[in-house]
Design a protein around this motif. Structure first.
Motif, short mmCIF file in Angstrom:
data_model
loop_
_atom_site.label_atom_id
_atom_site.label_comp_id
_atom_site.label_asym_id
_atom_site.label_seq_id
_atom_site.Cartn_x
_atom_site.Cartn_y
_atom_site.Cartn_z
N TYR A 1 12.11 -15.97 -2.83
CA TYR A 1 11.64 -15.67 -2.06
C TYR A 1 11.24 -14.01 -2.33
N LEU A 2 12.13 -13.29 -3.20
CA LEU A 2 12.05 -12.47 -2.85
C LEU A 2 10.91 -11.64 -4.38
N LEU A 3 10.97 -12.65 -5.40
CA LEU A 3 9.79 -12.86 -6.26
C LEU A 3 8.73 -13.21 -5.90
N ARG A 4 8.11 -13.95 -5.20
CA ARG A 4 7.20 -14.42 -4.32
C ARG A 4 6.79 -13.32 -3.60
N LEU A 5 7.38 -12.05 -3.30
CA LEU A 5 7.17 -11.27 -2.28
C LEU A 5 6.34 -9.85 -2.69
N LEU A 6 7.51 -10.08 -4.35
CA LEU A 6 6.78 -8.55 -4.92
C LEU A 6 5.75 -8.98 -6.05
N GLN A 7 5.89 -10.96 -5.82
CA GLN A 7 4.62 -10.94 -6.80
C GLN A 7 3.30 -11.22 -6.34
N THR A 8 2.83 -11.17 -4.83
CA THR A 8 2.28 -11.59 -3.75
C THR A 8 1.50 -10.64 -3.01
N HIS A 9 2.23 -9.82 -2.17
CA HIS A 9 2.52 -8.48 -1.53
C HIS A 9 2.63 -7.03 -1.85
N ILE A 10 3.18 -7.20 -2.37
CA ILE A 10 3.88 -5.38 -4.07
C ILE A 10 3.00 -5.64 -4.67
N LEU A 11 3.33 -5.86 -5.57
CA LEU A 11 2.88 -6.02 -7.17
C LEU A 11 1.54 -6.07 -7.04
N HIS A 12 1.31 -7.49 -6.60
CA HIS A 12 -0.06 -7.70 -6.49
C HIS A 12 -0.94 -6.87 -5.74
N GLU A 13 -0.53 -6.26 -4.75
CA GLU A 13 -1.68 -5.34 -3.82
C GLU A 13 -1.76 -4.30 -4.71
N ASN A 14 -0.41 -3.01 -5.45
CA ASN A 14 -0.46 -2.12 -5.67
C ASN A 14 -1.75 -2.55 -6.48
N GLU A 15 -1.61 -3.69 -8.15
CA GLU A 15 -2.71 -3.70 -8.99
C GLU A 15 -4.03 -2.87 -8.93
N ALA A 16 -3.91 -4.46 -7.71
CA ALA A 16 -5.19 -4.56 -6.70
C ALA A 16 -6.36 -2.61 -6.90
N LYS A 17 -4.62 -2.43 -6.27
CA LYS A 17 -5.33 -1.08 -6.02
C LYS A 17 -5.34 -0.03 -6.98
#
Ligand SMILES: Nc1ncnc2c1ncn2[C@@H]1O[C@H](COP(=O)(O)OP(=O)(O)OP(=O)(O)O)[C@@H](O)[C@H]1O
Length: 690
Positions: free
Chosen positions: A463-479
């Protein structure tokens, strides 16, 4: 005639009993009416022989009863069915006892006490909305300091500063007493106490230890020192620290200057004392006398503080009070206790008692200045200084037994409350939690909170891994990408190539990478995640390793992410991390070289990393206080931030009487690799334990 010796047994039916009891209830009534119908004479006669009559009656009724039974037995024998029917018909109609109808209960109004067990200053604090800001230029602060603050980006005093500064600085709102402050994490409490302290010492002539700041951790010491130095620019004030990151002797050297003074009279006294000590052994074991013995004739030792402001942890402070010759709190005018609830909760060598005693201690006669020596010989003693105490926390205690130990003088409590919609929730939270624990809790208004259900918790790492991938790093990378495109279009990109991380990690997934050198400007500004956690994987014995291992070795590099693999971006910060390692880790995290910090509660208090955008509570914190401080590492100084809490089936997370908003996450699809990695990890750990 006597009845038969035996007969068929017919059990007595319950109604018969009931009948008897009903009869026995009705009997007195019937008797009453019967008696009242009899002539008075007969009545008198009856009264004269009551015992006899009663006995006769009793005998008669027994005989009647017996003959009745015989008749019934005979009838049963002859015509059993009819007899049974007759018996049944004889039964009176019975009713259960029914409660008497009662009037509707009068609704009782909620209990609202008209008194408080708390003293007025705690029960009625000064409340200020979190949006109340004031320009520094309107406050009674040195103009040079104001322009210096402006240069550093501090133009407006935050709410807590706007409320506290006028109380501590000279002026119409000045409060001649102590101040307790309850304000959310990241609201700017440090500047609120450092600024008036520096202002009050601005014109001091000689260096004396006048300001004492006590905080619980080394990181906080470093932060408070930074702010104190920022405010002291141009004043010549010296700021020192005592935390134990140097040897004790080196720290003593940094805090106290040893000198000598020609004073033959005092020299004689000291010599006499020293002789006494030598003769009688350990009469007075202080290094002061040792020093006196080594002095030139006619000279006495003289100690001076090398710092005006000392920022320290309580344990180290106690060590200096007890073991550093010449270190004294005699000139202290300010005592600040930050993160007070934690410091008052833990004893740290009974530090409060030691510090209070040192603040109250009378100076020995020979150490007094000439004026005080003269005064002390007169009828009245020299004036006692008053120490201004400032006590702060985001989870301020209202426990009087703890606050009393600080011997507060005319205290006032300042509470910074959230304004707007959230205020209701906060008020709720405060009501319930304050009532439960006697503390006041504040959360930043710009904080968003989310709760993530993780089933029974066995797949938490996924779950943690998915959270990092989808909500945290992904979003930040997009920004970051969007900002990159903007800046590339405007041609304003900083070409400084400090992004070895992105270029390194590109080796994992070269085809996915954007042009690495172009990403560099966003590096330092890229939001990061901190994942405070307390781990409970007992079977693995090295739980931190477990989580770190999972993140550092993601089962599959996420192909849909423009982000690199997480390995080079992740690190650990635990209590056991050595000081220098911890400092390096934090500075790499601050600079953006590291993006994910796996930390324990050590990092939950006071850590100020302005760019930190996400906090993940891998495990639910053990207390509300812990939650408030953990999530308070983000959403600081008015910035936005998000807190994510993973919770299992038996757990729940509520705030202000309502559940925190849920986010559903599908765990990363890497079960096989996960199991394999766990097995490998278990093998490693067991191997290491052998
Ligand atoms: N007036 C101001 N203008 C701009 N930034 C400020 C101002 N005051 C404080 N800050 C910044 O806000 C951040 C948080 O301040 P600080 O660490 O003092 O908060 P705090 O209330 O002590 O938090 P905590 O309770 O978590 O220790 C810091 O980065 C600080 O530099």
């Amino acid at each position: 005639m006597a009845g038969p010796l035996y007969a068929r047994y017919i059990p007595e039916k319950a109604p018969t009993k009931t009948k008897a009891s009903v009869q026995s209830i009705e009997a007195p009534e019937a008797q009453k009416y019967a008696l009242s119908a009899r002539p008075a004479k007969k009545e008198k006669k009856e009264r004269e022989q009551p015992k006899k009559r009663k006995r006769d009656k009793h005998e008669e009724s027994e005989e009647e009863e017996a003959s009745k039974k015989h008749k019934v037995a005979d009838a049963v024998r002859e015509e059993p069915e009819q007899a049974a029917q007759a018996i049944e018909e004889e039964q009176p109609e019975l009713h259960d006892l029914v409660p008497l109808p009662q009037p509707e209960p009068v609704p009782e109004p909620d209990y609202k006490p008209t008194f408080s067990a708390l003293p007025p200053w705690l029960a009625h604090p000064i409340t200020v909305t979190s949006r109340a800001t004031t320009p520094f230029s309107t406050l009674p602060i040195d103009t040079k300091l104001v322009s210096h603050l402006n240069q550093k980006g501090y133009t407006e005093a935050f709410a807590v500063q706007s409320a506290v500064l006028p109380l501590l600085l000279p002026g119409p709102k000045h409060h001649a007493g102590d101040i307790c402050v309850s304000a959310a994490t990241g609201s700017g409490k440090t500047l609120a106490y450092v600024l008036p302290m520096v202002e009050s010492m601005r014109h001091r002539v000689v260096t004396k230890l006048q300001g004492l700041v006590v905080v619980p951790t080394r990181e906080l010491v470093a932060q408070a020192r930074e702010i104190a130095e920022l405010c002291s620019v141009g004043t010549g004030l010296k700021v020192g620290t005592a935390v134990g990151n140097h040897s004790f002797a080196a720290e003593q050297e940094m805090l106290v200057k040893k000198g000598r003074r020609y004073d033959p009279e005092k020299y004689k006294i000291l010599q006499a004392k020293a002789k006494e000590r030598i003769l009688y052994g350990t009469a007075e074991q202080d290094a002061y006398l040792d020093d006196a013995v080594d002095m030139l004739p006619g000279h006495v030792p003289e100690y001076e503080s090398k710092v005006d402001i000392l920022v320290c942890t309580p344990g180290r402070l106690v060590e200096h009070i007890q073991s550093t010759t010449g270190f004294s709190l005699d000139d202290v005018q300010w005592l600040v206790i930050d993160e007070a609830d934690r410091l008052l909760d833990q004893s740290f060598q009974e530090w409060v008692g030691v510090v209070m005693a040192a603040l109250q201690a009378e100076k020995p006669y020979e150490e007094m200045n000439a004026r005080d020596q003269v005064l002390s010989k007169m009828w009245y003693p020299p004036e006692r200084r008053t120490v201004r105490k400032v006590i702060l926390s985001a989870t301020m205690t209202r426990d009087l037994s703890k606050l009393d130990t600080l011997r507060l003088r005319r205290p006032k409590l300042v509470v910074i409350e959230d304004a707007g919609e959230l205020a209701g929730q906060e008020a709720n939270l405060q009501d319930t939690l304050a009532a439960a624990s006697g503390a006041i809790f504040e959360l930043p208004p710009t904080l968003k909170e989310w709760a993530i259900p993780v089933g029974d918790g066995s797949d938490k790492p996924l779950y943690l891994l998915r959270l990092l991938q989808t909500h945290i790093l992904h979003e930040n990378e997009a920004k970051a990408r969007a900002r990159l495109e903007d800046s590339t279009a405007s041609g304003s990109g900083d070409e400084d190539d400090s992004s070895s991380v992105l270029s390194d990690s590109s080796s994992d997934n070269t085809t996915q990478q954007p042009p690495t050198q172009k990403l560099t400007p966003y590096h330092a500004a890229t939001p990061k995640a901190l994942s405070p956690a307390s781990y409970t994987f007992d079977q693995l014995r090295r739980p931190n390793l477990h989580l770190n291992h999972r993140i550092r070795n993601p089962p599959l590099p996420p192909p849909h992410l423009p982000a690199p693999a997480l390995r080079p971006l992740t690190t650990l910060l635990t209590k056991s991390s050595a000081t220098s390692t911890g400092r390096k880790t934090l500075s790499r995290f601050r600079s953006g070289t590291l993006r994910i910090l796996i930390a324990t509660d050590r990092a939950s208090r006071g850590l100020d990393i302005p760019e930190l955008a996400h906090i993940i509570n891998y495990d639910i914190p053990r207390s509300v206080t812990s939650y408030v401080h953990r999530v308070g590492r983000t959403a600081r100084a008015g910035r936005e931030g998000e807190a994510w809490t993973l919770f299992t089936d038996g757990e729940e997370i509520r705030r202000g009487g309502r559940k925190v908003e849920r986010v559903k996450i599908v765990p990363a699809e890497a079960r096989e690799e996960y199991e394999e990695a766990l097995g490998k990890l278990k093998g490693d750990v067991e191997g290491a334990g052998r």
